[in-house]
Structures are given as structure tokens and as C-alpha cells.
Scaffold this active site. Structure first.
Site, PDB file in Angstrom:
ATOM      1  N   GLU A 101      11.989 -19.523  22.685  1.00  0.00           N
ATOM      2  CA  GLU A 101      11.339 -20.731  23.234  1.00  0.00           C
ATOM      3  C   GLU A 101      10.275 -20.299  24.224  1.00  0.00           C
ATOM      4  OE1 GLU A 101      13.875 -23.580  25.238  1.00  0.00           O
ATOM      5  OE2 GLU A 101      15.401 -23.433  23.665  1.00  0.00           O
ATOM      6  N   GLU A 111      21.079 -20.433  25.983  1.00  0.00           N
ATOM      7  CA  GLU A 111      21.033 -20.424  27.450  1.00  0.00           C
ATOM      8  C   GLU A 111      22.396 -20.617  28.122  1.00  0.00           C
ATOM      9  OE1 GLU A 111      18.111 -23.334  28.646  1.00  0.00           O
ATOM     10  OE2 GLU A 111      16.476 -22.254  27.699  1.00  0.00           O
TER      11      GLU A 111
HETATM   12  O1  IFM Z   1      14.394 -28.709  26.531  1.00  0.00           O
HETATM   13  C1  IFM Z   1      14.903 -27.507  27.008  1.00  0.00           C
HETATM   14  C2  IFM Z   1      15.775 -26.855  25.965  1.00  0.00           C
HETATM   15  O2  IFM Z   1      16.836 -27.677  25.594  1.00  0.00           O
HETATM   16  C3  IFM Z   1      16.339 -25.544  26.456  1.00  0.00           C
HETATM   17  N1  IFM Z   1      15.309 -24.702  27.025  1.00  0.00           N
HETATM   18  C4  IFM Z   1      14.382 -25.283  27.937  1.00  0.00           C
HETATM   19  C5  IFM Z   1      13.787 -26.534  27.359  1.00  0.00           C
HETATM   20  C6  IFM Z   1      12.772 -27.156  28.336  1.00  0.00           C
HETATM   21  O3  IFM Z   1      13.397 -27.468  29.522  1.00  0.00           O
END
Ligand code: IFM
Length: 390
Positions: free
Chosen positions: A311, A145
Site C-alpha cells: 500500500e 498491519e
Molecule cells: O485505509 C487504510 C487501510 O485499511 C490500511 N492501511 C492504511 C489505509 C489508509 O489509512
């Protein structure tokens, strides 16, 4: 298809010392403490993965444990991760290794961090060293990210280093994309048949009212499009750079997906303001849950490459809601696959309740609790989940 879960080092390992630790010590974030103690108990995490029928696990290496001073590497710590990867492979679980997940070594941070001119080369050197030890890991994520990292640390300023400067944020993004490019080349040189990509945080931006289209488009372009386009085309577009050529390559498109923003025009805010009507499905942090968005983003951002859902998860105290969340999102994956999209995997965030940055331990994203107790039925190999993706 790869089915499994994702975590990151600072959020689960405990006892980390990096720039986020300094932020905690300044009282700007809750203390991480021993987190899930995974540095000591990683192998127990494998038992949990097997319990849910996972065949893949995405986790990150803590850069600060490995490059303890600039150019000085702690091989003992690297070998700790090496043993973990051996155990994963032995258990039949595909490791997906992330090189950077938000946190930085203190020496890097204090010398300018991602604003340093040579940040891309420094990161490339780290990637080169690490990948020499993991020739059998086929799936790599260079950076998690970059858009969120730059936005929170350099625009909003509630993450380290606490800057509020759009021009600095753009420089950071540019350096992270260059760093991805360096790391991509290093991993490809050291690991035969490695697939390497970025984990992009993508959001759906829905305009509210006619004028809402302006800020929604701006967000879409800057937040979603620029990083993915740079990765796949090897050119960084304005306003980040003037089509600067990098050697970036993305063998797959990694998508972290959580929510959508409904955006209304505002004379005071170029990026508009977010509105959320009553009665929509939200997680415990107030983020809208919008499963169809996953389908939309897979279709929009696949660039004819394999897509890996790196994710997708929900913060909730209600485990049956989590099961419903996964099922609804997997339906959208199936829908995209049905239309020819090559979705190669889905990783739930997260395996364990863990440290959620500014929210500390209040957000419960885990399939298991921090003490590794089960919260209820959850099995990715169940017919029920398989049906959703096959
Ligand atoms: O916990 C975070 C992660 O570190 C990166 N993506 C989003 C998740 C939830 O906010």
C-alpha cells in the site's frame, strides 16, 4: 514488476457484518452503508484496473462472510470470491489475496478475539480452508498491519474492542504473529509455489532534538522492527515474547507506507509527542507526505528478500496531487532498485474512494470515485510511470 492497486473487503464491499459493524452501531465509527457496493460489482472494479493499466490487484476476503459461525463455513460466499479471482486471471491481472484486514467475525470477537489462546489455530484453520480453493493464487498476505490493529484496538482504544492496555496489545501482537505462522504453513501446504507474507505498516520516525532519539528509537523498535523481525527470523523478541519460536516465514516483505512522524521527547509520554512544522507537504488528513521515507524503509527492512509495496497512497481532493504523489514515490522505488533492492511490485491505496474507518468517506484515497467515475488521467502503464520504475 507488479503495478496495481489495493483495497479491503469492509472498506469497499458493503453489507458486511463483523466486529467493526458493532462498533459502527455503537456510534463509535461512521456507518459503512453500502460502501462501493463491490460485493455486487466486483467485476466492474476489474474494468477500472484495466483502465489504469494495472497488472495486479490486492484485495481481502471478509472472514465473517466465510466462517459464519465458529467452524461453520459458507462455501457459497467463498465461491463468490472464487469467481472474482477467475475473472481477474482472465483479465491478466495477478490477484494478491489478503486473509485478514482488520475486521473479525462477530463470534470470534465476542469470544475474546485476538486475546483468545487458540486464536492462532482458529485463524490457521480458516487459512487452510480458503487456500484449498485458491490453488492458482500465488501471492498471499496473511494479516494486514498487525501493529496498527493492536495499537488502535488495544492501546489507543478508538478501534474495537476499545481496550487501553499495553500488555493486552502485546498479547494480541504475539497471537497475530503466531496466527501468521499458522496461516503461512497452511497456504504453503495447499498452494504450490505460493509466496506468503504480512503487509506491515511501516513509518519513518524522525527525532526532534537530541532527546527525541529515545522515543523515536522506541517507536522504531516496537512498531516497525518487532513484527518484521519476527516474520523473517521466526522468533518473537521482547517485550512481545522471549524469543519465542514460531515457524513464521516471509517470502517477501510487504510494506504499507504513508507517512513519517517527527517525534519529540516528553517526560509524560514514553513514546514522545509528534510535532509537525508549518509548510510541509501533508495529505487531507494532516499526515506528512515524505516520499524519501519509502526508499529509507525499503533499504532498512528488506532483510535481503523481495519487497512488495502492498500500500502507498494519499488522501486528497486534488487528483493532480495524487499523480505527483505516485510519481515521487515511484522515483524512490527506482532509487532503491538502482541500489540492488529487489522491489517486485507497487500497489496504490486505493482503487476507489472508500470507507476510511473512523474518518468514514471523508478521506479520498481513490483513483476513482465510489460511483466508479474517473477523476482524471491515471495510467500505470504510461511511459511516465514505467520510466519511474524500470
Ligand atoms: O485505509 C487504510 C487501510 O485499511 C490500511 N492501511 C492504511 C489505509 C489508509 O489509512
Amino acid at each position: 514488476m507488479l503495478l496495481g492497486a489495493a483495497t479491503s473487503a469492509h472498506q469497499i464491499e458493503g453489507d458486511t457484518y463483523n466486529d467493526w459493524t458493532l462498533w459502527e452501531r455503537k456510534g463509535k465509527a461512521p456507518p459503512v452503508g453500502e460502501a462501493c457496493n463491490s460485493w455486487e460489482r466486483m467485476e466492474e472494479d476489474i474494468r477500472l484496473l484495466l483502465k489504469i493499466g494495472a497488472n495486479a490487484y490486492r484485495f481481502s476476503l471478509e472472514w465473517s462472510r466465510i466462517e459464519v459461525e465458529e467452524g461453520l463455513f459458507n462455501i457459497r460466499n467463498l465461491l463468490r470470491y472464487r469467481r472474482f479471482v477467475d475473472a481477474l486471471l482472465e483479465a491478466g491481472i495477478t490477484p494478491i489475496l489478503t486473509l485478514h484486514h482488520f475486521t473479525n467475525p462477530v463470534w470470534f470477537y465476542e469470544s475474546g478475539g485476538w486475546l483468545r489462546r487458540d486464536a492462532p489455530e482458529i485463524f490457521g484453520r480458516y487459512a487452510d480452508l480458503v487456500s484449498r480453493y485458491f490453488g492458482d493464487v500465488k501471492l498471499w498476505i496473511t494479516i494486514n498491519e498487525p501493529n496498527v490493529y493492536a495499537y488502535r484496538g488495544y492501546v489507543v482504544g478508538d478501534w474495537p474492542p476499545g481496550e487501553r492496555s499495553l500488555s493486552k496489545a502485546l498479547r494480541v501482537i504475539r497471537n497475530m504473529l503466531r496466527a501468521h505462522s499458522e496461516a503461512y504453513a497452511a497456504v504453503k501446504a495447499n498452494v504450490r509455489r505460493a509466496s506468503v507474507g504480512i503487509a506491515h505498516h511501516l513509518r519513518v520516525f524522525t527525532p526532534v532534538g537530541l532527546l527525541g532519539r529515545i522515543p523515536a528509537l522506541l517507536r522504531e523498535y516496537l512498531f516497525n522492527f518487532v513484527p518484521v523481525f519476527s516474520e523473517v527470523s521466526g522468533e518473537i523478541p521482547p517485550p512481545v515474547a522471549l524469543m519465542e519460536r514460531i515457524n513464521a516465514g516471509g517470502d517477501f516483505i510487504g510494506i504499507n507506507y504513508y507517512t513519517r512522524d517527527r517525534v519529540r521527547f516528553s517526560l509524560l509520554q514514553p513514546f514522545g509527542v509528534e510535532v509537525l512544522p508549518e509548510g510541509v507537504w501533508r495529505n487531507s488528513l494532516g499526515w506528512e507526505v515524505y516520499p524519501e521515507g519509502l526508499y529509507v524503509l525499503i533499504k532498512r527492512y528488506n532483510f535481503k528478500r523481495p519487497v512488495l509495496i502492498t500500500e502507498n497512497g494519499i488522501a486528497t481532493e486534488d487528483h493532480s496531487e495524487r499523480v505527483r504523489f505516485v510519481r515521487e514515490h515511484l522515483k524512490q522505488v527506482k532509487r532503491a532498485k538502482g541500489e540492488g533492492m529487489d522491489v517486485v511490485g507497487y500497489l496504490y491505496w486505493s482503487l476507489l474512494d472508500n470507507y476510511e474507518w473512523l474518518e468514514g468517506y471523508s478521506a479520498k484515497f481513490g483513483i476513482f470515485t465510489r460511483d466508479r467515475r474517473s477523476k482524471g488521467d491515471f495510467n500505470l502503464s504510461d511511459q511516465y510511470f514505467r520510466d519511474s520504475v524500470s
